[in-house]
Motif scaffolding. Structure first.
Motif, PDB file in Angstrom:
ATOM      1  N   ALA A   1       0.833  -1.200   0.000  1.00 48.26           N
ATOM      2  CA  ALA A   1       0.000   0.000   0.000  1.00 48.26           C
ATOM      3  C   ALA A   1       0.874   1.259   0.000  1.00 48.26           C
ATOM      4  O   ALA A   1       0.585   2.232  -0.695  1.00 48.26           O
ATOM      5  CB  ALA A   1      -0.919   0.005   1.226  1.00 48.26           C
TER       6      ALA A   1
ATOM      7  N   GLU B   1      10.199   3.660   6.233  1.00 50.11           N
ATOM      8  CA  GLU B   1      10.109   2.211   6.474  1.00 50.11           C
ATOM      9  C   GLU B   1      10.967   1.849   7.676  1.00 50.11           C
ATOM     10  O   GLU B   1      12.153   2.185   7.737  1.00 50.11           O
ATOM     11  CB  GLU B   1      10.564   1.442   5.234  1.00 50.11           C
ATOM     12  CG  GLU B   1      10.661  -0.065   5.410  1.00 50.11           C
ATOM     13  CD  GLU B   1       9.375  -0.738   5.897  1.00 50.11           C
ATOM     14  OE1 GLU B   1       8.332  -0.604   5.246  1.00 50.11           O
ATOM     15  OE2 GLU B   1       9.408  -1.374   6.986  1.00 50.11           O
TER      16      GLU B   1
ATOM     17  N   THR C   1       5.426  -7.450   2.734  1.00 56.25           N
ATOM     18  CA  THR C   1       4.939  -8.683   3.371  1.00 56.25           C
ATOM     19  C   THR C   1       4.558  -9.700   2.310  1.00 56.25           C
ATOM     20  O   THR C   1       4.840 -10.897   2.431  1.00 56.25           O
ATOM     21  CB  THR C   1       3.713  -8.349   4.252  1.00 56.25           C
ATOM     22  OG1 THR C   1       4.175  -7.584   5.367  1.00 56.25           O
ATOM     23  CG2 THR C   1       3.005  -9.597   4.748  1.00 56.25           C
TER      24      THR C   1
ATOM     25  N   LYS D   1       2.623 -19.402  -1.882  1.00 54.63           N
ATOM     26  CA  LYS D   1       2.293 -20.090  -3.146  1.00 54.63           C
ATOM     27  C   LYS D   1       3.446 -20.970  -3.608  1.00 54.63           C
ATOM     28  O   LYS D   1       3.236 -22.002  -4.265  1.00 54.63           O
ATOM     29  CB  LYS D   1       1.913 -19.079  -4.229  1.00 54.63           C
ATOM     30  CG  LYS D   1       0.440 -18.746  -4.254  1.00 54.63           C
ATOM     31  CD  LYS D   1      -0.023 -17.990  -3.089  1.00 54.63           C
ATOM     32  CE  LYS D   1      -1.032 -18.354  -2.162  1.00 54.63           C
ATOM     33  NZ  LYS D   1      -1.261 -17.365  -1.096  1.00 54.63           N
TER      34      LYS D   1
ATOM     35  N   ASP E   1      -3.538  -3.268   4.828  1.00 49.58           N
ATOM     36  CA  ASP E   1      -3.907  -4.081   5.993  1.00 49.58           C
ATOM     37  C   ASP E   1      -4.067  -3.238   7.259  1.00 49.58           C
ATOM     38  O   ASP E   1      -4.745  -3.655   8.193  1.00 49.58           O
ATOM     39  CB  ASP E   1      -2.827  -5.141   6.263  1.00 49.58           C
ATOM     40  CG  ASP E   1      -2.909  -6.319   5.299  1.00 49.58           C
ATOM     41  OD1 ASP E   1      -3.584  -6.188   4.260  1.00 49.58           O
ATOM     42  OD2 ASP E   1      -2.282  -7.357   5.577  1.00 49.58           O
TER      43      ASP E   1
ATOM     44  N   LEU F   1      -3.706  -8.189  -1.387  1.00 47.95           N
ATOM     45  CA  LEU F   1      -2.689  -7.427  -2.098  1.00 47.95           C
ATOM     46  C   LEU F   1      -3.279  -6.378  -3.039  1.00 47.95           C
ATOM     47  O   LEU F   1      -2.900  -5.213  -2.987  1.00 47.95           O
ATOM     48  CB  LEU F   1      -1.806  -8.436  -2.861  1.00 47.95           C
ATOM     49  CG  LEU F   1      -0.607  -7.963  -3.646  1.00 47.95           C
ATOM     50  CD1 LEU F   1      -0.944  -7.442  -5.018  1.00 47.95           C
ATOM     51  CD2 LEU F   1       0.221  -6.966  -2.865  1.00 47.95           C
TER      52      LEU F   1
HETATM   53  C1  LIG Z   1       0.939 -15.930   4.560  1.00 48.14           C
HETATM   54  C2  LIG Z   1       0.201 -14.859   3.804  1.00 48.14           C
HETATM   55  C3  LIG Z   1      -0.309 -15.155   2.548  1.00 48.14           C
HETATM   56  C4  LIG Z   1      -0.972 -14.173   1.826  1.00 48.14           C
HETATM   57  N1  LIG Z   1      -1.461 -14.508   0.599  1.00 48.14           N
HETATM   58  C5  LIG Z   1      -2.116 -13.584  -0.114  1.00 48.14           C
HETATM   59  C6  LIG Z   1      -2.618 -13.902  -1.411  1.00 48.14           C
HETATM   60  O1  LIG Z   1      -2.443 -15.022  -1.911  1.00 48.14           O
HETATM   61  N2  LIG Z   1      -3.267 -12.937  -2.099  1.00 48.14           N
HETATM   62  C7  LIG Z   1      -3.477 -11.684  -1.580  1.00 48.14           C
HETATM   63  O2  LIG Z   1      -4.101 -10.843  -2.241  1.00 48.14           O
HETATM   64  N3  LIG Z   1      -3.017 -11.352  -0.345  1.00 48.14           N
HETATM   65  C8  LIG Z   1      -2.343 -12.267   0.389  1.00 48.14           C
HETATM   66  N4  LIG Z   1      -1.849 -11.929   1.613  1.00 48.14           N
HETATM   67  C9  LIG Z   1      -2.137 -10.576   2.146  1.00 48.14           C
HETATM   68  C10 LIG Z   1      -1.194  -9.514   1.583  1.00 48.14           C
HETATM   69  O3  LIG Z   1       0.133  -9.948   1.756  1.00 48.14           O
HETATM   70  C11 LIG Z   1      -1.420  -8.191   2.331  1.00 48.14           C
HETATM   71  O4  LIG Z   1      -2.770  -7.805   2.167  1.00 48.14           O
HETATM   72  C12 LIG Z   1      -0.537  -7.074   1.831  1.00 48.14           C
HETATM   73  O5  LIG Z   1       0.803  -7.458   1.925  1.00 48.14           O
HETATM   74  C13 LIG Z   1      -0.761  -5.803   2.669  1.00 48.14           C
HETATM   75  O6  LIG Z   1       0.109  -4.787   2.252  1.00 48.14           O
HETATM   76  P1  LIG Z   1       0.381  -3.544   3.221  1.00 48.14           P
HETATM   77  O7  LIG Z   1       1.122  -2.528   2.428  1.00 48.14           O
HETATM   78  O8  LIG Z   1      -0.855  -3.129   3.892  1.00 48.14           O
HETATM   79  O9  LIG Z   1       1.349  -4.117   4.359  1.00 48.14           O
HETATM   80  P2  LIG Z   1       2.903  -4.537   4.283  1.00 48.14           P
HETATM   81  O10 LIG Z   1       3.296  -5.019   2.946  1.00 48.14           O
HETATM   82  O11 LIG Z   1       3.101  -5.415   5.454  1.00 48.14           O
HETATM   83  O12 LIG Z   1       3.669  -3.168   4.527  1.00 48.14           O
HETATM   84  C14 LIG Z   1       3.670  -2.503   5.770  1.00 48.14           C
HETATM   85  C15 LIG Z   1       5.064  -1.952   6.013  1.00 48.14           C
HETATM   86  O13 LIG Z   1       4.998  -0.989   7.061  1.00 48.14           O
HETATM   87  C16 LIG Z   1       6.175  -1.098   7.835  1.00 48.14           C
HETATM   88  N5  LIG Z   1       5.898  -0.473   9.140  1.00 48.14           N
HETATM   89  C17 LIG Z   1       5.027  -0.896  10.098  1.00 48.14           C
HETATM   90  N6  LIG Z   1       4.983  -0.010  11.119  1.00 48.14           N
HETATM   91  C18 LIG Z   1       5.823   0.995  10.798  1.00 48.14           C
HETATM   92  C19 LIG Z   1       6.207   2.206  11.437  1.00 48.14           C
HETATM   93  N7  LIG Z   1       5.673   2.589  12.603  1.00 48.14           N
HETATM   94  N8  LIG Z   1       7.105   3.003  10.816  1.00 48.14           N
HETATM   95  C20 LIG Z   1       7.660   2.662   9.627  1.00 48.14           C
HETATM   96  N9  LIG Z   1       7.343   1.529   8.978  1.00 48.14           N
HETATM   97  C21 LIG Z   1       6.429   0.709   9.544  1.00 48.14           C
HETATM   98  C22 LIG Z   1       6.444  -2.583   7.897  1.00 48.14           C
HETATM   99  O14 LIG Z   1       7.779  -2.852   8.212  1.00 48.14           O
HETATM  100  C23 LIG Z   1       6.060  -3.008   6.468  1.00 48.14           C
HETATM  101  O15 LIG Z   1       7.174  -2.998   5.603  1.00 48.14           O
HETATM  102  C24 LIG Z   1      -1.151 -12.871   2.355  1.00 48.14           C
HETATM  103  C25 LIG Z   1      -0.618 -12.561   3.617  1.00 48.14           C
HETATM  104  C26 LIG Z   1       0.055 -13.537   4.327  1.00 48.14           C
HETATM  105  C27 LIG Z   1       0.634 -13.184   5.665  1.00 48.14           C
END
Ligand SMILES: Cc1cc2nc3c(=O)[nH]c(=O)nc-3n(C[C@H](O)[C@H](O)[C@H](O)COP(=O)(O)OP(=O)(O)OC[C@H]3O[C@@H](n4cnc5c(N)ncnc54)[C@H](O)[C@@H]3O)c2cc1C
Length: 464
Positions: free
Chosen positions: A16, A35, A42, A52, A310, A318
């Motif tokens: 995101a 970051e 993730t 996968k 998330d 994703l």
């Molecule tokens: C095992 C597993 C399987 C999955 N399989 C699928 C799938 O098949 N298909 C699908 O669509 N989705 C899947 N997902 C879900 C998908 O991975 C997430 O929805 C997506 O990664 C969310 O992205 P995000 O940017 O919200 O979070 P993230 O990619 O986790 O990014 C958040 C970032 O913020 C950073 N952060 C946190 N707090 C702070 C702070 N205070 N200051 C600075 N940085 C900070 C973290 O270090 C991290 O890098 C899966 C998830 C898991 C765990």
């Protein structure tokens, strides 16, 4: 202490945060990507992709085991080399992570900051112990973390989460998986197919399913495919050396005790908002500590704060994280002018076998008398039977008044692909009649979908 003044600060460089940063820049704002952890997201590092990859290895093992009914016999033992399995999972995973890291490296250095961010007030962030960031707008894109109930925390490093699985060098002997949500089902079944002795302890849900008939069918299917224990209540978890003892009770009231190498806790995920210092802001927080925000604009109240991915705890997927990130970055750049995010048709997939998918409205969200459920069993579906993958049950929901397709829940073969057909049909506002005008090749699993659609039509009043 360094001080930075910026238009948009994005906290978190995940799926995101990265599009949020790019959207803010594209809108002409100055932007900073903060970051705290490792770059790579993730999804690529410990989520979508390594899971996968593990499933792909499991499918190869399963295929090797299931040739006999076709007259294809593997003489001699099938050997699964856990070290080789994990080596491929990790090296391919690292390749995916590498692409993300490359894209982060391409961002100008002055737009990147390393460290965990905390709010000092609504517009001021403290990053690590080195920088203060005055931001006109902030995007919270901090993702989520596995929730580990207190019962398992006492197990120390024998209670593991998805992240730990993908750092294994070898496969363990025996694992209890706690929770049969999406992650528990995917990892539990994959490990089981790879020869790990898996006990999957499910509390209530099977994946995200809400349709009772589909849920029951899925429960029965997984109970036959692996050691899946529905309605299990874990009463005690203790550790002796490197051995974990679990005592759990099943719905019939019987208590079972067993020992495991690891307990893999897949009991849900929680948004990463607890360490953000949100208590220092004027933002209104919900019971989980997430800023109360408008899902249409991602804006927290009337503040210049946007919550994407998330972190907002709504659609932890994703493609939703990427869409929300883009919208949040754009709105943060244009604040106080905010526009609505155009949501795509809801789609979610569990990469189990058979697969589970949900499209559009959930069964639980539909008014009981407003729809008919077209049914198909995949047990006698031609192509599914040809492939010996004839296990599955589908419900497609069609609105009685408009004949529009409104949603579906099912378990069955090729669910991930059929889910896309249905999501596209939903987004195009197709009626069940319009869907049946589309081509269906023969013999394909999609003919099962056609049967379900025809079944729905048979339950509707004749079209005028
Ligand atoms: C095992 C597993 C399987 C999955 N399989 C699928 C799938 O098949 N298909 C699908 O669509 N989705 C899947 N997902 C879900 C998908 O991975 C997430 O929805 C997506 O990664 C969310 O992205 P995000 O940017 O919200 O979070 P993230 O990619 O986790 O990014 C958040 C970032 O913020 C950073 N952060 C946190 N707090 C702070 C702070 N205070 N200051 C600075 N940085 C900070 C973290 O270090 C991290 O890098 C899966 C998830 C898991 C765990």
């Amino acid at each position: 202490m360094k001080t930075i003044h910026i238009d948009v600060a994005v906290i978190g460089a995940g799926s995101a945060g990265l599009p949020a940063y790019r959207a803010a820049k594209a809108a002409g704002a100055s932007a900073l990507l903060i970051e705290g952890g490792a770059h790579g997201t993730t999804c690529a590092r410990v989520g979508c992709m390594p899971s996968k990859l593990l499933i792909a290895a499991a499918e190869a093992a399963h295929a090797a085991h299931r040739g006999a009914p076709f007259g294809v016999h593997v003489d001699g033992a099938i050997r699964i080399d856990g070290r080789e399995v994990m080596q491929r999972v990790k090296s391919e995973r690292d390749r995916f992570v590498g692409f993300v890291v490359e894209s982060v490296d391409a961002i100008p250095a002055e737009d990147r900051l390393t460290g965990y961010a905390q709010f000092v007030d609504d517009n001021l962030l403290q990053v690590g112990d080195h920088t203060r960031v005055h931001a006109r707008s902030v995007v919270i894109a901090t993702g989520s973390s596995p929730y580990v109930p207190a019962l398992y925390r006492a197990l120390g490093d024998r209670a593991i989460v998805n992240d730990d699985v993908f750092s294994w060098d070898d496969l363990p002997r025996k694992v209890a998986v706690i929770g049969a949500g999406v992650i528990g089902l995917e990892l539990g079944q994959a490990l089981s197919r790879l020869g790990v002795d898996v006990t999957l302890l499910a509390r209530n849900s099977v994946g995200p399913l809400t349709d009772p008939a589909i849920r029951d069918y899925a429960q029965k299917t997984f109970s036959e495919a692996l050691h899946f224990v529905p309605h299990a209540e874990v009463e005690a978890a203790t550790r002796e050396g490197d051995v974990v003892h679990l005592r759990y009770r099943t719905s019939d009231g019987n208590a079972t005790e067993d020992t495991f190498d690891y307990v893999l806790v897949t009991a849900g995920r929680r948004p990463n908002v607890d360490k953000l210092g949100l208590e220092n802001t004027t933002l209104e927080l919900d019971a989980q500590g997430v800023p109360v925000y408008d899902p249409r604009t991602l804006q927290a109240g009337n503040h210049a704060v946007f919550v994407a991915g998330d972190a907002n705890n709504v659609l932890p997927l994703l493609h939703e994280a990427a869409d929300e990130g883009r919208a949040a970055g754009n709105n943060a750049a244009h604040f106080p002018l905010v526009s609505r995010l155009v949501r795509r048709a809801p789609i979610s997939v569990v990469f189990s076998d058979p697969g589970i998918a949900m499209v559009g409205a959930r069964h639980a969200d539909l008014a009981p008398d407003s729809f008919v459920a077209g049914v198909v069993s995949f047990e006698d579906q031609g192509r599914s039977r040809v492939m010996l993958r004839n296990r599955g049950l589908m419900h497609v929901y069609v609105d009685k008044a408009t004949r529009r397709f409104v949603g579906a829940e099912w378990i069955g073969p090729d669910a991930e692909h059929i889910a896309h057909l249905l999501a596209w049909a939903l987004q195009m506002n197709l009626t069940v009649d319009g869907m049946l005008e589309m081509p269906f090749y023969h013999p394909v699993v999609e003919e099962g979908l056609r049967t379900a659609l025809r079944n729905a039509v048979a339950q509707l009043k004749p079209a005028e």
